[in-house]
Every structure is written in C-alpha cells, then in structure tokens.
Scaffold this motif. Sequence first.
Motif, mmCIF file in Angstrom:
data_model
loop_
_atom_site.group_PDB
_atom_site.id
_atom_site.type_symbol
_atom_site.label_atom_id
_atom_site.label_comp_id
_atom_site.label_asym_id
_atom_site.label_seq_id
_atom_site.Cartn_x
_atom_site.Cartn_y
_atom_site.Cartn_z
ATOM 1 N N TRP A 86 50.028 60.733 65.357
ATOM 2 C CA TRP A 86 50.439 59.353 65.130
ATOM 3 C C TRP A 86 50.446 58.500 66.394
ATOM 4 C CZ3 TRP A 86 51.006 57.090 60.528
ATOM 5 C CH2 TRP A 86 51.151 57.911 59.398
ATOM 6 N N GLY A 87 50.680 59.109 67.563
ATOM 7 C CA GLY A 87 50.990 58.304 68.744
ATOM 8 C C GLY A 87 49.834 57.633 69.448
ATOM 9 N N ASP A 88 48.593 58.000 69.138
ATOM 10 C CA ASP A 88 47.480 57.511 69.950
ATOM 11 C C ASP A 88 46.313 57.056 69.074
ATOM 12 O OD1 ASP A 88 46.133 56.988 72.354
ATOM 13 O OD2 ASP A 88 45.196 58.954 72.375
ATOM 14 N N GLN A 89 46.609 56.360 68.003
ATOM 15 C CA GLN A 89 45.553 55.970 67.064
ATOM 16 C C GLN A 89 44.741 54.789 67.578
ATOM 17 O OE1 GLN A 89 47.180 55.644 62.940
ATOM 18 N NE2 GLN A 89 49.057 56.271 63.956
ATOM 19 N N MET A 90 43.429 54.826 67.334
ATOM 20 C CA MET A 90 42.590 53.683 67.686
ATOM 21 C C MET A 90 41.852 53.114 66.468
ATOM 22 S SD MET A 90 39.323 55.033 67.470
ATOM 23 C CE MET A 90 38.248 54.034 68.461
ATOM 24 N N ARG A 91 41.698 53.927 65.417
ATOM 25 C CA ARG A 91 41.041 53.404 64.208
ATOM 26 C C ARG A 91 41.612 54.074 62.973
ATOM 27 N NH1 ARG A 91 35.119 53.888 64.787
ATOM 28 N NH2 ARG A 91 35.507 52.242 66.315
ATOM 29 N N SER A 92 41.747 53.286 61.924
ATOM 30 C CA SER A 92 42.295 53.779 60.671
ATOM 31 C C SER A 92 41.268 53.613 59.558
ATOM 32 C CB SER A 92 43.574 53.005 60.329
ATOM 33 O OG SER A 92 44.135 53.469 59.130
ATOM 34 N N TYR A 93 41.020 54.691 58.821
ATOM 35 C CA TYR A 93 40.099 54.689 57.683
ATOM 36 C C TYR A 93 40.955 54.887 56.423
ATOM 37 C CZ TYR A 93 36.877 56.031 61.472
ATOM 38 O OH TYR A 93 36.170 56.104 62.649
ATOM 39 N N LEU A 122 41.106 54.980 52.380
ATOM 40 C CA LEU A 122 40.329 55.082 51.141
ATOM 41 C C LEU A 122 41.197 54.894 49.905
ATOM 42 C CD1 LEU A 122 38.021 58.127 51.990
ATOM 43 C CD2 LEU A 122 37.743 55.720 52.593
ATOM 44 N N ALA A 123 42.516 54.969 50.081
ATOM 45 C CA ALA A 123 43.454 54.758 48.966
ATOM 46 C C ALA A 123 44.803 54.355 49.568
ATOM 47 C CB ALA A 123 43.604 56.035 48.137
ATOM 48 N N PRO A 124 45.487 53.382 48.988
ATOM 49 C CA PRO A 124 45.242 52.737 47.685
ATOM 50 C C PRO A 124 44.240 51.578 47.730
ATOM 51 C CG PRO A 124 47.255 51.900 48.641
ATOM 52 C CD PRO A 124 46.755 52.938 49.590
ATOM 53 N N TYR A 125 43.729 51.244 48.905
ATOM 54 C CA TYR A 125 42.705 50.205 49.029
ATOM 55 C C TYR A 125 41.629 50.726 49.965
ATOM 56 C CZ TYR A 125 45.394 49.384 53.294
ATOM 57 O OH TYR A 125 46.053 49.558 54.483
ATOM 58 N N GLN A 126 40.540 49.972 50.127
ATOM 59 C CA GLN A 126 39.407 50.401 50.935
ATOM 60 C C GLN A 126 39.339 49.541 52.199
ATOM 61 O OE1 GLN A 126 36.341 52.507 49.548
ATOM 62 N NE2 GLN A 126 38.095 53.403 48.496
ATOM 63 N N MET A 127 39.514 50.169 53.345
ATOM 64 C CA MET A 127 39.499 49.411 54.596
ATOM 65 C C MET A 127 39.315 50.342 55.788
ATOM 66 S SD MET A 127 39.805 46.402 56.054
ATOM 67 C CE MET A 127 40.599 45.387 54.790
ATOM 68 N N VAL A 128 38.468 49.930 56.734
ATOM 69 C CA VAL A 128 38.397 50.587 58.036
ATOM 70 C C VAL A 128 38.761 49.531 59.069
ATOM 71 C CG1 VAL A 128 36.977 51.847 59.699
ATOM 72 C CG2 VAL A 128 36.574 52.136 57.237
ATOM 73 N N LYS A 129 39.758 49.831 59.911
ATOM 74 C CA LYS A 129 40.234 48.839 60.879
ATOM 75 C C LYS A 129 40.422 49.473 62.239
ATOM 76 C CE LYS A 129 43.821 45.362 61.715
ATOM 77 N NZ LYS A 129 44.962 44.613 61.150
ATOM 78 N N ASP A 130 39.896 48.785 63.256
ATOM 79 C CA ASP A 130 40.129 49.187 64.636
ATOM 80 C C ASP A 130 41.449 48.578 65.084
ATOM 81 O OD1 ASP A 130 39.983 49.102 67.650
ATOM 82 O OD2 ASP A 130 38.108 50.147 67.227
ATOM 83 N N LEU A 131 42.381 49.415 65.511
ATOM 84 C CA LEU A 131 43.726 48.957 65.822
ATOM 85 C C LEU A 131 43.827 48.304 67.195
ATOM 86 C CD1 LEU A 131 45.631 52.067 64.422
ATOM 87 C CD2 LEU A 131 45.001 49.958 63.239
ATOM 88 N N ARG A 132 42.754 48.357 68.001
ATOM 89 C CA ARG A 132 42.755 47.698 69.307
ATOM 90 C C ARG A 132 42.190 46.285 69.207
ATOM 91 N NH1 ARG A 132 38.718 51.923 71.693
ATOM 92 N NH2 ARG A 132 37.776 51.103 69.792
ATOM 93 N N THR A 133 41.112 46.161 68.445
ATOM 94 C CA THR A 133 40.387 44.886 68.388
ATOM 95 C C THR A 133 40.688 44.084 67.134
ATOM 96 O OG1 THR A 133 38.483 45.843 67.220
ATOM 97 C CG2 THR A 133 38.482 45.989 69.634
ATOM 98 N N ASP A 134 41.284 44.737 66.132
ATOM 99 C CA ASP A 134 41.535 44.154 64.804
ATOM 100 C C ASP A 134 40.249 43.929 64.014
ATOM 101 O OD1 ASP A 134 44.294 44.133 64.968
ATOM 102 O OD2 ASP A 134 44.367 42.148 65.886
ATOM 103 N N GLU A 143 37.616 44.771 61.346
ATOM 104 C CA GLU A 143 37.757 45.569 60.135
ATOM 105 C C GLU A 143 36.638 45.278 59.146
ATOM 106 O OE1 GLU A 143 40.782 42.895 57.435
ATOM 107 O OE2 GLU A 143 41.688 44.104 59.028
ATOM 108 N N VAL A 144 36.373 46.252 58.286
ATOM 109 C CA VAL A 144 35.412 46.089 57.196
ATOM 110 C C VAL A 144 36.018 46.701 55.939
ATOM 111 C CG1 VAL A 144 33.397 46.146 58.729
ATOM 112 C CG2 VAL A 144 34.202 48.253 57.674
ATOM 113 N N GLY A 145 35.561 46.222 54.804
ATOM 114 C CA GLY A 145 36.127 46.676 53.536
ATOM 115 C C GLY A 145 35.277 47.681 52.802
ATOM 116 N N ASN A 146 34.297 48.286 53.495
ATOM 117 C CA ASN A 146 33.421 49.262 52.843
ATOM 118 C C ASN A 146 33.353 50.538 53.676
ATOM 119 O OD1 ASN A 146 31.332 50.722 51.620
ATOM 120 N ND2 ASN A 146 30.290 48.857 50.961
ATOM 121 N N PRO A 147 34.321 51.442 53.530
ATOM 122 C CA PRO A 147 34.348 52.675 54.332
ATOM 123 C C PRO A 147 33.098 53.534 54.174
ATOM 124 C CG PRO A 147 36.463 52.332 53.251
ATOM 125 C CD PRO A 147 35.516 51.327 52.674
#
Length: 369
Positions: free
Chosen positions: A317-324, A326-338, A340-344
């Motif tokens: 948990w402590g060093d995340q840079m990107r979150s993928y 797939l549920a309950p919604y569809q999103m890939v987001k870079d936590l440094r730059t913000d 994001e795209v909605g198609n994983p």
Amino acid sequence: MLELDLSPEIAALRSTFRDIRAVVDVDALEAEIARLSEQAGAPDLWDDTERAQKVTSALSHRQSELARVKSIDSRLDDLEVLIELANEMGDEDSAAEARVELESLQKAIGDLEVQTLLDGEWDDRPAVITIRAGAGGVDAADFAEMLMRMYLRWAEKHNYSATVMDTSYAEEAGIKSATFEIDAPYAFGTLSVEAGTHRLVRMSPFGAAGKRQTSFAAVEVIPLMEEAGEIEIPENDIRVDVFRSSGPGGQSVNTTDSAVRLTHIPTGTVVSMQNEKSQIQNRAAAMRVLQSRLLLIQKEQEAAQKKELAGNITASWGDQMRSYVLAPYQMVKDLRTDYEVGNPSHVFDGDLDGFIAAGIKWRKQKADD
C-alpha cells in the motif's frame, strides 16, 4: 466551395518541430551516424562480438532517430501540398485525409518532443525490467504476469526488441518474478517512469465469487550499462547456483542444469538467467545485469540519488504509483500525474504511451522545481 484552412495548426507544429530539431541537433546526429558507420564497416568488426553488437545497436538507434526526424519534416511538407490540392479540387476525401494526417503528425511531434526531455546520464541505454509479485497471493502472481505481457506488447507495438531473461513461475497461476530486456532508443529513460508499485483491484477469478481482491506488483527498471564491465567483482563475493530451467507449474522445459543464479554477497543482489541454452551463456548474461545493477548502486550512492533512480519498491500500500481498477468500475490511473483512461483492456494490451509521456513530463517538472 471547400476551403480547408489548417494553417494555424501547421504553424504551431512547425514551431514545435524547430525547437525539437535544435535539441536533437541533426548535424551532430548525422556526424555520429557517419562515425558509427565507419566502425561498422571495418573488416575486423566481428572479431570482437560484444563490441560489434554495441556498434551496430548504437548505429541502428541513431539511424532510427534521424529517420524519425526527417520523416516528420517530409510529412509536414506533404500535408501542406495535400491541403492545397484539396482546396483547388474541392475534394472532401482529400480534406478528410489531411485532417487525419494532421492528428497523426500532432501525436508524432508530441512523442518526439517528450523524447527531448530524456537527457539523463543513462536515458539512452537499453532497459532491464524486473517485475515481482507482491501482496495478494495468487492474484498478485497473475497480476505480475499481466504486467509482463503489457510491457512486452508495448515493445511489440513499437517494433522494439524484447528479450525475456528469466521467469519464475508461481505454483497455481502467474509468475513470482520475471526479468526482461527492452532494447530501443532511449529505452531506460522512457521506461524508468514505470518503476514503482502497481495495484490491481478486481473480482478475483481465484477466490470466492462476488468478492473484490486488491493485489500488488513491483516494477524495477535499470539501465543496461555499456561500461558495466568496469565493475570488478571478486569471485569470493559471488555465490553461483545452477538449476534446471522450468516452465509454468514447475514443469521442466530443459533437461540440463543450464539456468544460473548469481548472488552478490556484500549487497544481497540476486540475478537469475535461464533464457539461453547453455550455462555459460546464462552466466554471462546474468553477470552483465549484475554488473549493471552494482554500477547503478555505486553511482546512486555517489550522487545521492538512490530513491530517485531505483527506489525501495515494496509492492504494498505504501508506495503505489498506478492503480488498475476492473471492478466496480473500469479505470487505470497514474497516482503521480493524475493521467487516467477508462479502458483497462487497452492498457493491458500495451497502450502505455499516454502514461509514459505524462510520467516523463511530471519527472522533468519535479526536477526543475
């Protein structure tokens, strides 16, 4: 009557492209290509295979870079001619083609502009990526394999050379870890922004139905150094283990103990290789990566840049840079730059350019602050 006017957009592109050419320094690039071509043409070049590979790889990269710049220059000229013809003939098809080409050029020049931000000491080196499954059990091992495929697909889409050096398969599904090399222009500078902890949230295909599972994987990126041979490693500092190469589920894919694991005892650095067919080849490949890692550690310490260049990646948990997600919604987001795209699914299929470009710009801005 058709009147297609894209002159403001083309003027903006030409202005950006002039700045890029100034940074790239086409004259210096052509001189470097001439020098490398002379070396590549030497009759005794392949007497030293390692040096020959370095020369030919460097020449290929420089030629590719020059061709990219010249292609954009030519396409800008052709686009203006296409617009002129579309207006003279009142041709809607040609006008539509011109708009598509404009969008394509905007992306190509944008990508080239991002590359000009890669001015680090090792940014032009090949990249060695290591992915390790983190917290999350079987899901984490499966996620690590998904990330490996993602980067290999990214390389494939760009026609970059990718070589899997070592894979440690998990018992039930996925991988414990994998190491692979991507040899491309500015591979390390481009891919180093991918280093960090990646997090996946989905309905687990391995657990109880209807329950979401969060899992983690760590991505490490190091440059493969030309000068790694300068690092002298005493034999007493290395423990060498040989073992049988294996495939998924521990199934043997090699009947000899050809895989090699090198452990640098003073630092605890471990490198495994099983891609080559012979123990000697695997040991040589592992030694090169080990030397690269040790040289990087040495230079990080000298420059006090350890966290910036490689970091202490814990895959939790402590060093995340990107979150993928797939549920309950569809999103890939870079936590440094913000970014994001909605198609994983596209991202996992290698569509990473947007994330990489945003990461490079973010890193440059952080360095300038």
